[in-house]
Design a protein around this motif. Structure first.
Motif, PDB file in Angstrom:
ATOM      1  N   GLN A   1       9.766  -7.457  -2.075  1.00 28.53           N
ATOM      2  CA  GLN A   1      10.605  -8.268  -2.954  1.00 28.53           C
ATOM      3  C   GLN A   1      10.477  -7.780  -4.387  1.00 28.53           C
ATOM      4  OE1 GLN A   1      11.226 -12.731  -2.570  1.00 28.53           O
ATOM      5  NE2 GLN A   1       9.791 -12.663  -4.289  1.00 28.53           N
ATOM      6  N   LEU A   2      11.616  -7.523  -5.029  1.00 28.08           N
ATOM      7  CA  LEU A   2      11.648  -6.999  -6.395  1.00 28.08           C
ATOM      8  C   LEU A   2      12.328  -8.020  -7.296  1.00 28.08           C
ATOM      9  CD1 LEU A   2      12.774  -3.870  -4.767  1.00 28.08           C
ATOM     10  CD2 LEU A   2      11.176  -3.514  -6.634  1.00 28.08           C
ATOM     11  N   ALA A   3      11.558  -8.564  -8.244  1.00 31.11           N
ATOM     12  CA  ALA A   3      12.093  -9.501  -9.218  1.00 31.11           C
ATOM     13  C   ALA A   3      12.748  -8.735 -10.363  1.00 31.11           C
ATOM     14  CB  ALA A   3      10.972 -10.389  -9.744  1.00 31.11           C
ATOM     15  N   PRO A   4      13.517  -9.413 -11.217  1.00 31.53           N
ATOM     16  CA  PRO A   4      14.069  -8.743 -12.405  1.00 31.53           C
ATOM     17  C   PRO A   4      12.962  -8.061 -13.217  1.00 31.53           C
ATOM     18  CG  PRO A   4      15.073 -10.894 -12.125  1.00 31.53           C
ATOM     19  CD  PRO A   4      13.970 -10.808 -11.107  1.00 31.53           C
ATOM     20  N   TYR A   5      13.297  -6.949 -13.827  1.00 32.46           N
ATOM     21  CA  TYR A   5      12.395  -6.133 -14.653  1.00 32.46           C
ATOM     22  C   TYR A   5      11.340  -5.388 -13.835  1.00 32.46           C
ATOM     23  CZ  TYR A   5      14.214  -8.997 -18.504  1.00 32.46           C
ATOM     24  OH  TYR A   5      15.028  -9.662 -19.397  1.00 32.46           O
ATOM     25  N   SER A   6      11.419  -5.391 -12.518  1.00 33.97           N
ATOM     26  CA  SER A   6      10.385  -4.751 -11.715  1.00 33.97           C
ATOM     27  C   SER A   6      10.827  -3.380 -11.225  1.00 33.97           C
ATOM     28  CB  SER A   6      10.024  -5.630 -10.516  1.00 33.97           C
ATOM     29  OG  SER A   6      11.108  -5.693  -9.593  1.00 33.97           O
ATOM     30  N   ARG A   7       9.861  -2.627 -10.698  1.00 34.55           N
ATOM     31  CA  ARG A   7      10.147  -1.293 -10.160  1.00 34.55           C
ATOM     32  C   ARG A   7       9.054  -0.953  -9.150  1.00 34.55           C
ATOM     33  NH1 ARG A   7       9.981   1.085 -14.533  1.00 34.55           N
ATOM     34  NH2 ARG A   7       7.917   2.029 -14.464  1.00 34.55           N
ATOM     35  N   ALA A   8       9.423  -0.283  -8.078  1.00 36.76           N
ATOM     36  CA  ALA A   8       8.462   0.198  -7.085  1.00 36.76           C
ATOM     37  C   ALA A   8       8.751   1.660  -6.793  1.00 36.76           C
ATOM     38  CB  ALA A   8       8.541  -0.628  -5.798  1.00 36.76           C
ATOM     39  N   THR A   9       7.704   2.481  -6.793  1.00 34.09           N
ATOM     40  CA  THR A   9       7.846   3.916  -6.583  1.00 34.09           C
ATOM     41  C   THR A   9       6.957   4.336  -5.422  1.00 34.09           C
ATOM     42  OG1 THR A   9       8.189   4.206  -8.965  1.00 34.09           O
ATOM     43  CG2 THR A   9       7.711   6.182  -7.677  1.00 34.09           C
ATOM     44  N   SER A  10       7.532   5.023  -4.462  1.00 32.22           N
ATOM     45  CA  SER A  10       6.768   5.459  -3.292  1.00 32.22           C
ATOM     46  C   SER A  10       5.786   6.546  -3.669  1.00 32.22           C
ATOM     47  CB  SER A  10       7.713   5.995  -2.214  1.00 32.22           C
ATOM     48  OG  SER A  10       8.192   7.289  -2.559  1.00 32.22           O
ATOM     49  N   GLN A  11       4.852   6.807  -2.778  1.00 28.33           N
ATOM     50  CA  GLN A  11       4.041   8.004  -2.911  1.00 28.33           C
ATOM     51  C   GLN A  11       4.945   9.222  -2.751  1.00 28.33           C
ATOM     52  OE1 GLN A  11       1.630   8.829   0.892  1.00 28.33           O
ATOM     53  NE2 GLN A  11       2.175   6.663   1.097  1.00 28.33           N
ATOM     54  N   THR A  12       4.538  10.333  -3.314  1.00 28.28           N
ATOM     55  CA  THR A  12       5.277  11.581  -3.140  1.00 28.28           C
ATOM     56  C   THR A  12       4.926  12.173  -1.775  1.00 28.28           C
ATOM     57  OG1 THR A  12       5.301  12.014  -5.508  1.00 28.28           O
ATOM     58  CG2 THR A  12       5.622  13.904  -4.064  1.00 28.28           C
ATOM     59  N   PHE A  13       5.939  12.578  -1.023  1.00 28.01           N
ATOM     60  CA  PHE A  13       5.672  13.145   0.294  1.00 28.01           C
ATOM     61  C   PHE A  13       6.553  14.356   0.530  1.00 28.01           C
ATOM     62  CE2 PHE A  13       8.841   9.830   0.780  1.00 28.01           C
ATOM     63  CZ  PHE A  13       9.746  10.312   1.700  1.00 28.01           C
TER      64      PHE A  13
ATOM     65  N   THR B   1       0.837  -1.194   0.000  1.00 23.92           N
ATOM     66  CA  THR B   1       0.000   0.000   0.000  1.00 23.92           C
ATOM     67  C   THR B   1       0.876   1.250   0.000  1.00 23.92           C
ATOM     68  OG1 THR B   1      -1.714  -1.158   1.251  1.00 23.92           O
ATOM     69  CG2 THR B   1      -1.779   1.248   1.284  1.00 23.92           C
ATOM     70  N   GLY B   2       0.548   2.203  -0.869  1.00 18.36           N
ATOM     71  CA  GLY B   2       1.307   3.444  -0.941  1.00 18.36           C
ATOM     72  C   GLY B   2       2.423   3.423  -1.966  1.00 18.36           C
ATOM     73  N   TRP B   3       2.656   2.268  -2.610  1.00 18.09           N
ATOM     74  CA  TRP B   3       3.691   2.157  -3.636  1.00 18.09           C
ATOM     75  C   TRP B   3       3.052   1.898  -4.999  1.00 18.09           C
ATOM     76  CZ3 TRP B   3       9.025   2.459  -2.614  1.00 18.09           C
ATOM     77  CH2 TRP B   3       9.369   2.540  -1.260  1.00 18.09           C
ATOM     78  N   SER B   4       3.594   2.523  -6.042  1.00 21.35           N
ATOM     79  CA  SER B   4       3.194   2.228  -7.419  1.00 21.35           C
ATOM     80  C   SER B   4       4.149   1.172  -7.960  1.00 21.35           C
ATOM     81  CB  SER B   4       3.254   3.491  -8.283  1.00 21.35           C
ATOM     82  OG  SER B   4       2.357   4.466  -7.794  1.00 21.35           O
ATOM     83  N   LEU B   5       3.613   0.144  -8.599  1.00 27.09           N
ATOM     84  CA  LEU B   5       4.413  -1.025  -8.942  1.00 27.09           C
ATOM     85  C   LEU B   5       4.424  -1.288 -10.445  1.00 27.09           C
ATOM     86  CD1 LEU B   5       2.951  -3.353  -6.160  1.00 27.09           C
ATOM     87  CD2 LEU B   5       4.917  -1.810  -5.988  1.00 27.09           C
ATOM     88  N   SER B   6       5.554  -1.802 -10.907  1.00 28.22           N
ATOM     89  CA  SER B   6       5.693  -2.250 -12.288  1.00 28.22           C
ATOM     90  C   SER B   6       6.437  -3.577 -12.272  1.00 28.22           C
ATOM     91  CB  SER B   6       6.462  -1.216 -13.121  1.00 28.22           C
ATOM     92  OG  SER B   6       6.705  -1.687 -14.428  1.00 28.22           O
ATOM     93  N   GLY B   7       5.935  -4.574 -12.991  1.00 26.00           N
ATOM     94  CA  GLY B   7       6.580  -5.871 -12.987  1.00 26.00           C
ATOM     95  C   GLY B   7       6.218  -6.674 -11.746  1.00 26.00           C
TER      96      GLY B   7
END
Length: 206
Positions: free
Chosen positions: A97-109, A68-74
């Motif tokens: 946990q971040l697999a290959p080709y993945s990305r996680a971006t926090s909310q802006t604060f 919750t609060g993170w934008s995810l790719s992969g």
């Protein structure tokens, strides 16, 4: 636990890293003009590593609420593994946990201009040539001015580690407020990483 009101200790580097800072033009985060800075409870979470500075936990930074609060790719998942020192709360039990080709971006604060560094825990996969990219994007309200600091940790050594201090800029001559987004992603296709306990130092050395 303290409300930030004092400067503690010395600044200490822990992990081997490569840092690159740049100032670019770009849009401010959506809705950032309305993001207030609030009073944070702080603690010397990292004193066991010789860093007695006070830190506050970034929003959703403990990963205890899942993703919750993170934008995810992969392929990004919440796993029942915590950094072993449990620095924020001794009962915490989860990480990202971040697999290959993945990305996680926090909310802006919001971070104030005197809030000057980020540190976080990560579990390195022990795969030669692998790395984790930590990207900090700082902007100010109602402006296209944007500062990006990219920081890469090596995955050669297996196990949980703490990053060095990742600097944030002092943009006080432009604004009394700054907005921070934290992004993490593997740098290649060979390994899976864990990330936990994203912390921000609320005091800038004068």
């Amino acid at each position: 636990m303290k409300v930030r009101n004092h400067r503690f200790g010395l600044r200490v580097g822990i992990a081997a890293v490569m840092a690159v800072a740049a100032v670019t033009a770009g849009g401010a985060p959506a809705g950032s003009a309305n993001l207030p800075c609030v009073t944070r409870a702080t603690s010397a979470y990292l004193s066991a590593w010789g860093d007695t500075n006070q830190y506050f936990v970034a929003p959703s930074g403990t990963l205890e609420g899942g993703l919750t609060g993170w934008s995810l790719s992969g392929q990004v998942s919440s796993v029942a593994i915590n950094e072993p020192w449990k620095v924020v709360n001794g009962t915490h039990a989860r990480s990202m946990q971040l697999a290959p080709y993945s990305r996680a971006t926090s909310q802006t604060f919001c971070v104030a201009p005197n809030e000057d560094a980020v540190r976080l825990f990560y579990r390195s996969p022990g795969v030669a040539g692998s790395g984790l990219l930590i990207k900090l994007t700082v902007s100010i309200p109602n402006s296209t001015l944007k500062y990006i600091n990219t920081y890469v940790v090596s995955g050669n050594q297996y196990g949980w580690l703490l990053t060095n201090r990742i600097d944030l800029p002092d943009m006080s001559k432009f604004s009394s407020l700054q907005y921070l987004t934290v992004e993490v992603s593997p740098t290649n296709t060979q390994a899976t990483w864990l990330v936990d306990d994203v912390l921000v130092d609320p005091w800038r050395a004068k």
